[in-house]
Write a protein that holds these residues in place. Structure first.
Motif, mmCIF file in Angstrom:
data_model
loop_
_atom_site.group_PDB
_atom_site.id
_atom_site.type_symbol
_atom_site.label_atom_id
_atom_site.label_comp_id
_atom_site.label_asym_id
_atom_site.label_seq_id
_atom_site.Cartn_x
_atom_site.Cartn_y
_atom_site.Cartn_z
ATOM 1 N N HIS A 1 72.922 69.168 33.305
ATOM 2 C CA HIS A 1 71.443 69.960 33.358
ATOM 3 C C HIS A 1 70.872 69.313 31.679
ATOM 4 O O HIS A 1 69.556 69.156 32.141
ATOM 5 N N GLN B 1 69.835 66.577 29.702
ATOM 6 C CA GLN B 1 69.734 65.184 29.645
ATOM 7 C C GLN B 1 69.291 64.477 28.237
ATOM 8 O O GLN B 1 69.385 63.407 28.074
ATOM 9 N N ASN B 2 69.073 65.372 27.412
ATOM 10 C CA ASN B 2 68.506 64.729 26.194
ATOM 11 C C ASN B 2 69.815 64.942 25.290
ATOM 12 O O ASN B 2 70.734 65.469 25.456
ATOM 13 N N MET C 1 67.651 81.334 39.715
ATOM 14 C CA MET C 1 67.774 80.182 40.518
ATOM 15 C C MET C 1 66.409 79.817 41.582
ATOM 16 O O MET C 1 66.037 78.975 41.636
ATOM 17 N N THR C 2 66.399 81.063 42.245
ATOM 18 C CA THR C 2 65.369 80.963 43.205
ATOM 19 C C THR C 2 63.701 81.058 42.552
ATOM 20 O O THR C 2 62.705 80.668 43.191
ATOM 21 N N PHE C 3 63.573 81.734 41.768
ATOM 22 C CA PHE C 3 62.208 82.095 41.136
ATOM 23 C C PHE C 3 61.859 81.160 40.004
ATOM 24 O O PHE C 3 60.669 80.720 39.763
ATOM 25 N N MET D 1 67.385 74.201 38.965
ATOM 26 C CA MET D 1 67.548 75.254 40.208
ATOM 27 C C MET D 1 69.312 74.819 40.445
ATOM 28 O O MET D 1 69.944 75.769 40.693
ATOM 29 N N LEU D 2 69.677 73.561 40.606
ATOM 30 C CA LEU D 2 71.090 73.271 40.916
ATOM 31 C C LEU D 2 72.104 73.936 39.909
ATOM 32 O O LEU D 2 72.975 74.421 40.095
ATOM 33 N N THR E 1 61.630 77.441 39.557
ATOM 34 C CA THR E 1 61.932 76.259 40.427
ATOM 35 C C THR E 1 61.055 75.084 39.678
ATOM 36 O O THR E 1 60.511 74.124 40.575
ATOM 37 N N ASN E 2 60.807 75.025 38.610
ATOM 38 C CA ASN E 2 59.969 73.863 37.962
ATOM 39 C C ASN E 2 60.596 72.734 37.913
ATOM 40 O O ASN E 2 60.129 71.644 37.490
ATOM 41 N N SER E 3 62.042 72.551 38.288
ATOM 42 C CA SER E 3 62.583 71.435 38.438
ATOM 43 C C SER E 3 63.848 71.597 39.119
ATOM 44 O O SER E 3 64.650 72.539 39.088
ATOM 45 N N THR E 4 64.309 70.462 39.954
ATOM 46 C CA THR E 4 65.583 70.592 40.959
ATOM 47 C C THR E 4 66.607 70.779 40.081
ATOM 48 O O THR E 4 67.586 71.579 40.579
ATOM 49 N N ILE E 5 66.709 69.996 39.000
ATOM 50 C CA ILE E 5 68.151 69.927 38.172
ATOM 51 C C ILE E 5 68.406 71.251 37.588
ATOM 52 O O ILE E 5 69.331 71.722 37.796
#
Lengths: 455, 194
Positions: free
Chosen positions: B117, B119-120, B59-61, B69-70, B63-67
């Motif tokens: 997560h 979305q496609n 999760m922390t490493f 990471m969440l 981080t190329n998108s917020t979604i």
């Protein structure tokens, strides 16, 4: 059914065109890079073909003036190039957004400096600094930290012995809740910071690239270290509960104290002019002592006093002695930091930082008065064996802890405020802060440029 | 310094494979035989808990998108919570059988995170298809741990529970691009990027 199976097998057999949405793999100039010659273009390289949109790359200077020409794709569409005008020395902000193969608009922001050090992306042009939501989130983070650090401190330094099962269960529930809350509140806080830097509406923020913020800023480093640390701490707490091994609680307590330094190493005490290892140490002592004090009060009021009748007298007396030391540490470190950040007494009433500090001092006085009442009135009665005074203690201790929590709220606002720069009179700073030029990279207070469509 | 996303997916796929095999073993031989050695009872809940802790670095490493990471944050906490509840039950620290609902809850949360997560549409690309499949497997599969609350010794439910993890493992192995190891199988997959 057979057709469905064939479709499923085909989908598994053929390799994916890409691993989800586009990822920025490299950028020239790089994230927060200082360049000594004026770059001719900004080049962004992605892991897959992307589509250039109007205003795909916008490079602006410290005053928000556009210095880039319209971008065009190169190298099979995996690179996007935005030519630059001849740059003057100074910091620059690059905002980009591209249409990925999966139809999502992926966005990001980073900074570079020509002839000067680049500011972190959280201070990019357009970022406006901490908002009220961030004050609340930081306050909740402080409370979570106090629940963990103070809870463990109270359990190990004050209670020491074995708690009755119900009290033990409540202790683990409160402390475990604190650890998980620290993780989740930390995530929310980081996303709010990123939202401010990226200046995107929420729907587009979901596809915002957080890497420059996570890897290139003190806030990002603290977020990574503290999230991992609290996850490990939660695991230690759980194992201590599962195996009844108090030794694991010592490890968790040491880790909690270490993690408290994450805030000190990413805040004013580390980042502002005049900071040194002494200011970082003072900040850590200030926050750690306050966390143990306030969190310890909560444990005493909610766990020990109501659920461990045979331990409450000794625990209360022991906590009272510990609290005296903690308050002395809080006051000593706090005084040092106040003098460091506000070198002139008139800064207290001429700067916003000073105003918040005054409010905080008022609340500290209230909490100290409440503590003094416990120390000077309740402790002698309890020591003399008065059962009546023990009965009303939980509510009174809870009251002191609520006063402490109010202090933490003021501390959260204070941490998010910018102290006046050292050596510059406050009036000058206030005057300068009203101009757009200094708003961008000096004061941290900048105009919002957010629009529905993004920048 | 970051490992390729494929390797991370395969690491977790291996974790779920081992977890599923443990559960399958328990379902086949029965809990009494499986637990003749006390440590075996801790095996699969311990793996689930550890996988949850290990999900935090992802999760922390990455981080190329917020979604992204969440979603990983949700999986990490769901796994830790469900693993912790099962460990508590095994150890006797938790006594109510309703704590088994923690796994059903974790399935629901994880499945929802997969679906939100991704979305496609299903057939956009292989990873989209598999994300949807994993999401719905977990959401529908939440009925299995729910049923295990009522019939904890049922071989059928035990087997279905194990099969859910094995399915997730297979799908995770297939989820990422094969290019780093085997090269592209089809020119439609685009340029090799690793």
């Amino acid at each position: 059914m057979r057709r469905l199976a064939v479709v499923a097998l085909l989908a598994l057999a053929f390799p994916a065109a890409a691993s989800a949405h586009a990822t920025l793999e490299h950028a020239t100039p790089g994230f927060q890079q200082r360049v000594e010659t004026s770059p001719r273009a900004v080049v962004l390289g992605f892991d897959q073909r992307v589509t250039v949109l109007p205003g795909t790359i916008r490079v602006v200077d410290a005053l928000g003036r556009l210095v880039s020409a319209p971008a065009h794709p190169e190298l099979s569409g995996r690179h996007v190039v935005a030519p630059l005008h001849r740059l003057a020395r100074g910091p620059y902000t690059v905002r980009w957004h591209v249409l990925a193969g999966d139809g999502h608009v992926v966005s990001g922001v980073y900074t570079f400096g020509f002839g000067v050090a680049a500011p972190p992306p959280t201070e990019a042009y357009g970022a406006s600094g901490p908002t009220r939501s961030e004050h609340v989130v930081r306050w909740l983070y402080f409370l979570a930290l106090a629940l963990v650090t103070g809870g463990l401190g109270c359990r190990l330094l004050v209670v020491r012995g074995v708690l009755p099962p119900r009290a033990e269960k409540r202790f683990f529930l409160l402390t475990g809740f604190g650890a998980l809350a620290a993780i989740d509140i930390g995530i929310i806080g980081f996303i709010l910071r990123a939202e401010d830097a990226l200046q995107l509406p929420f729907a587009r923020l979901l596809y915002g690239d957080l890497t420059p913020i996570a890897n290139g800023t003190r806030v990002g480093t603290a977020f990574v270290a503290m999230t991992l640390g609290f996850a490990f701490l939660a695991a230690l707490l759980f194992l201590a509960w599962l195996t009844d091994r108090t030794a694991l609680l010592w490890g968790a307590f040491a880790l909690a104290l270490l993690l408290t330094s994450g805030l000190s190493l990413s805040g004013h005490s580390a980042a502002d002019a005049g900071s040194s290892w002494k200011s970082e140490l003072a900040d850590w002592v200030h926050l750690s002592a306050a966390s143990i004090w306030i969190g310890g009060l909560v444990q005493l009021a909610v766990v020990v006093l109501p659920l461990a009748p045979e331990l409450r007298r000794a625990s209360f007396l022991r906590f009272s002695s510990l609290a005296t030391v903690l308050v002395a540490l809080v006051l000593a470190a706090g005084t040092y930091l106040s003098i460091l950040r506000l070198p002139h007494v008139h800064d207290l009433w001429t700067t916003r930082y000073g105003h918040v500090l005054l409010v905080k001092l008022g609340l500290v006085a209230l909490a100290l008065a409440w503590g003094a009442f416990h120390r000077l009135v309740a402790v002698p009665r309890v020591a003399a064996g008065g059962e009546g005074s023990l009965a009303s203690l939980p509510r009174s201790v809870l009251g002191e802890s609520i006063a402490g929590m109010a202090v933490l709220l003021a501390a959260a606002v204070l941490v998010d405020s910018k102290p006046p720069p050292r050596g510059v009179p406050a009036q000058t700073v206030a005057r300068k802060a009203s101009t757009l030029a200094t708003k961008t990279f000096v004061s941290g207070r900048t105009p919002r440029l957010r629009t529905a469509a993004g920048p | 310094m970051q490992p390729p996303a494929e390797h991370v997916h395969w690491l977790f796929a291996t974790g779920f494979l081992i977890l599923g095999l443990c559960l399958l073993g328990e379902a086949i031989v029965g809990p009494d035989v499986w637990r003749t050695r006390a440590w075996r009872a801790y095996l699969w809940p311990g793996i689930a808990f550890t996988l949850g802790v290990l999900m935090f670095p992802v999760m922390t490493f990455f981080t190329n998108s917020t979604i992204h990471m969440l979603a990983h944050g949700a999986w990490a906490q769901a796994l830790m919570f469900a693993g912790a509840a099962e460990l508590g039950l095994v150890r006797g620290k938790l006594t109510s059988p309703w704590w088994r609902l923690a796994m059903a809850f974790a399935f629901l949360v994880s499945g929802t995170a997969f679906l939100v997560h991704e979305q496609n549409a299903w057939f956009f690309q292989r990873s989209s298809f598999l994300h949807h499949l994993m999401g719905w497997t977990l959401v529908i599969g939440a009925a299995v741990p729910l049923a295990r609350c009522v019939r904890p010794r049922s071989t059928a439910f035990g087997g279905a529970f194990a099969a859910t993890f094995l399915l997730i493992a297979v799908m995770l192995y297939c989820d990422r691009d094969l290019a780093p190891i085997f090269g592209h199988l089809s020119p439609l997959a685009g340029v090799q990027h690793r």
